[in-house]
Design an enzyme around this catalytic site. Structure first.
Site, PDB file in Angstrom:
ATOM      1  N   ASP A   1       2.359   3.285   2.723  1.00  0.00           N
ATOM      2  CA  ASP A   1       1.235   4.225   2.765  1.00  0.00           C
ATOM      3  C   ASP A   1       1.639   5.658   2.438  1.00  0.00           C
ATOM      4  O   ASP A   1       1.849   5.990   1.285  1.00  0.00           O
ATOM      5  CB  ASP A   1       0.542   4.090   4.135  1.00  0.00           C
ATOM      6  CG  ASP A   1      -0.831   4.740   4.184  1.00  0.00           C
ATOM      7  OD1 ASP A   1      -1.281   5.273   3.153  1.00  0.00           O
ATOM      8  OD2 ASP A   1      -1.462   4.738   5.249  1.00  0.00           O
TER       9      ASP A   1
ATOM     10  N   HIS B   1       0.834  -1.209   0.000  1.00  0.00           N
ATOM     11  CA  HIS B   1       0.000   0.000   0.000  1.00  0.00           C
ATOM     12  C   HIS B   1       0.866   1.255   0.000  1.00  0.00           C
ATOM     13  O   HIS B   1       1.540   1.563   0.978  1.00  0.00           O
ATOM     14  CB  HIS B   1      -0.914  -0.009   1.233  1.00  0.00           C
ATOM     15  CG  HIS B   1      -1.912   1.108   1.248  1.00  0.00           C
ATOM     16  ND1 HIS B   1      -2.993   1.162   0.398  1.00  0.00           N
ATOM     17  CD2 HIS B   1      -1.991   2.235   2.021  1.00  0.00           C
ATOM     18  CE1 HIS B   1      -3.699   2.243   0.648  1.00  0.00           C
ATOM     19  NE2 HIS B   1      -3.111   2.920   1.619  1.00  0.00           N
TER      20      HIS B   1
ATOM     21  N   HIS C   1       0.931   5.560  -1.453  1.00  0.00           N
ATOM     22  CA  HIS C   1       0.471   6.718  -2.215  1.00  0.00           C
ATOM     23  C   HIS C   1       1.756   7.479  -2.550  1.00  0.00           C
ATOM     24  O   HIS C   1       2.254   8.267  -1.732  1.00  0.00           O
ATOM     25  CB  HIS C   1      -0.460   7.604  -1.395  1.00  0.00           C
ATOM     26  CG  HIS C   1      -1.613   6.873  -0.767  1.00  0.00           C
ATOM     27  ND1 HIS C   1      -2.684   6.419  -1.505  1.00  0.00           N
ATOM     28  CD2 HIS C   1      -1.861   6.501   0.505  1.00  0.00           C
ATOM     29  CE1 HIS C   1      -3.547   5.809  -0.697  1.00  0.00           C
ATOM     30  NE2 HIS C   1      -3.058   5.838   0.529  1.00  0.00           N
TER      31      HIS C   1
ATOM     32  N   HIS D   1      -5.505  -0.946   6.751  1.00  0.00           N
ATOM     33  CA  HIS D   1      -5.530  -0.458   8.152  1.00  0.00           C
ATOM     34  C   HIS D   1      -6.267  -1.401   9.105  1.00  0.00           C
ATOM     35  O   HIS D   1      -5.639  -2.007   9.964  1.00  0.00           O
ATOM     36  CB  HIS D   1      -6.061   0.980   8.283  1.00  0.00           C
ATOM     37  CG  HIS D   1      -5.305   1.980   7.482  1.00  0.00           C
ATOM     38  ND1 HIS D   1      -3.953   2.182   7.648  1.00  0.00           N
ATOM     39  CD2 HIS D   1      -5.692   2.812   6.476  1.00  0.00           C
ATOM     40  CE1 HIS D   1      -3.548   3.121   6.804  1.00  0.00           C
ATOM     41  NE2 HIS D   1      -4.581   3.500   6.079  1.00  0.00           N
TER      42      HIS D   1
END
Ligand code: ZN
Length: 452
Positions: free
Chosen positions: A318, A58, A60, A267
């Site tokens: 993340d 994960h 971004h 999460h």
């Protein structure tokens, strides 16, 4: 054919010595061998051990832009600087980006990933349009920039195309599910190999209404695509879901048949025992992102209960405030130690191996990556670790994996291979100077005119 012989190789949950790994021209592992002639012809990686490449489930990438720029109070009242004030800063940064700036930022994040032993990234991508919400002439332009960044760097990427229908920022939004599906199909057609492929990611229960969500998941099922979704990160998210639907987020997804083995919840911090049981019964994955969760003050994932219910745990960087998946692995355990005042919680016998599996194999399952494990037929994605690096020097076979998971510094990662191709050699990527220079320039340009 390519063949490598390190001092030891991590295979089947243990170290093996005197075993060469041999890959075909297709980049897949062809076989393992202890034959003298194979050992003689293998490239010798002396003083090093080989491990399956890490899978960052994960990310971004664009949030690499705000690293170090949100570590101060926002002006909100006492007790109110939280995830939600951080998100305002992230939104402002997201709106600064041109396609070219995004390309350079993603290259920077992906360089760091490769240098730390990551060979696959799951990029949860929700920047779709121009800042005012108008589509680019090529509607997938920003997703293509991110994929191009990964390909140029040599990193394997699952582009998790994110559905965002309400809230957020205009450039995130695709109000009509038909448009989301046709844009996703168009992008899939451009991704024709297993170096870059597409999954779908309904952003969250708050950003995607239920009917839209169901349509996206039906589409993904028909195409056998991975489905990722932020789930139960914040108490306010759970409260608004209960207010809208009368159910907590996991229960809502369960009732609508959305949980299955291709589903990964990102999460899963605010989950109760009933929800943990539902995720386990569905054989879903949970991706935990401890370095980000501690940075944002999100809370602690009940990783022991999730594992106990049969959920596979993967790990993600993340927000990319730090890119070191082994740090995420150790934090998964350490957060529970701090909470429970107890040691060795997630596995009594093979803790380090269990955490390493989270950082590799489970992530590969979650993303449908061909890497993640040393097995014939899987991708030859791996990294090497220098046994003489000060952070792990003196380890023996019995303590080496614990040394790596709990104490390895990134400087110990020496070589990184994807599909049998050398991407990082002796701790360096061949484009690193150019990538860092371009990124620094983007930072300067963006921040000299703006303030987060
Ligand atoms: Zn996220």
């Amino acid at each position: 054919m390519n063949a490598w012989l390190a001092d030891a190789i991590w295979r089947g949950g243990k170290w093996e010595s005197g075993v060469a790994m041999i890959a075909g021209e297709d980049g897949r592992i062809a076989r393992f061998s202890s034959d003298v002639s194979d050992l003689k012809h293998a490239a010798r990686l002396s003083g090093r051990v080989m491990l399956p490449g890490l899978v960052n489930t994960h990310s971004h990438a664009f949030q690499r832009l705000i690293r170090g720029r949100t570590e101060r109070r926002s002006g909100a009242g006492p007790g109110q600087d939280t995830f939600w004030t951080w998100r305002e800063a992230m939104y402002r940064a997201a709106n600064l980006l041109s396609p070219e700036a995004l390309f350079h930022i993603a290259r920077m994040a992906y360089l760091e990933m490769l240098l730390s032993g990551i060979t696959t990234v799951g990029e949860f991508h929700y920047l779709h349009h121009a800042p005012d919400g108008s589509p680019y002439p090529v509607r997938n332009m920003l997703a293509l920039q991110v994929i191009r960044a990964a390909e140029r760097n040599g990193l394997r990427i699952a582009l998790l195309r994110t559905a965002y229908a309400r809230g957020g920022q205009p450039r995130f939004l695709t109000p009509r599910v038909e448009d989301f599906i046709s844009d996703t199909s168009a992008l899939s057609k451009l991704c024709t190999n297993d170096r870059a492929w597409v999954g779908v990611a309904p952003h969250s229960v708050r950003a995607v209404p239920l009917d839209y969500l169901v349509r996206v998941v039906e589409y993904a099922r028909a195409k056998a695509l991975p489905v990722h979704m932020h789930l139960a990160e914040q108490p306010a998210e759970v409260e608004s879901c209960v207010a809208e639907y009368g159910l907590r987020p996991v229960a809502l997804l369960d009732k609508n048949g959305i949980l299955d083995h291709r589903f990964t919840a990102i999460h899963a911090i605010q989950v109760n025992d009933d929800e943990i049981g539902k995720l386990g019964a569905a054989r879903s994955q949970v991706c935990v992102c401890p370095t980000t969760e501690r940075n944002l003050g999100d809370g602690i994932c009940p990783a022991d209960k999730l594992l106990g219910s049969g959920v596979g745990l993967a790990l993600g960087s993340d927000s990319n405030v730090q890119i070191n998946l082994l740090e995420d692995a150790r934090e998964l355990e350490y957060h529970l130690r701090l909470e429970r005042l107890e040691r060795v919680i997630l596995d009594r016998e093979n803790l380090a191996a269990r955490l390493f599996t989270c950082a590799t194999e489970t992530g590969a399952t979650s993303l449908s990556s061909p890497g993640g494990k040393f097995e014939t037929g899987r991708a030859a994605d791996f990294f090497t670790v220098d046994l003489n690096n000060p952070s792990i020097a003196g380890a023996d076979a019995g303590s080496l994996m614990s040394n790596i998971v709990f104490s390895l510094e990134r400087t110990a990662v020496r070589d990184v291979y994807v599909d049998g191709n050398c991407i990082v050699r002796d701790g360096h990527h061949r484009f690193e100077d150019e990538i860092v220079r371009n990124f620094a320039e983007v930072q300067h340009l963006l921040w000299s005119n703006a303030r987060v």
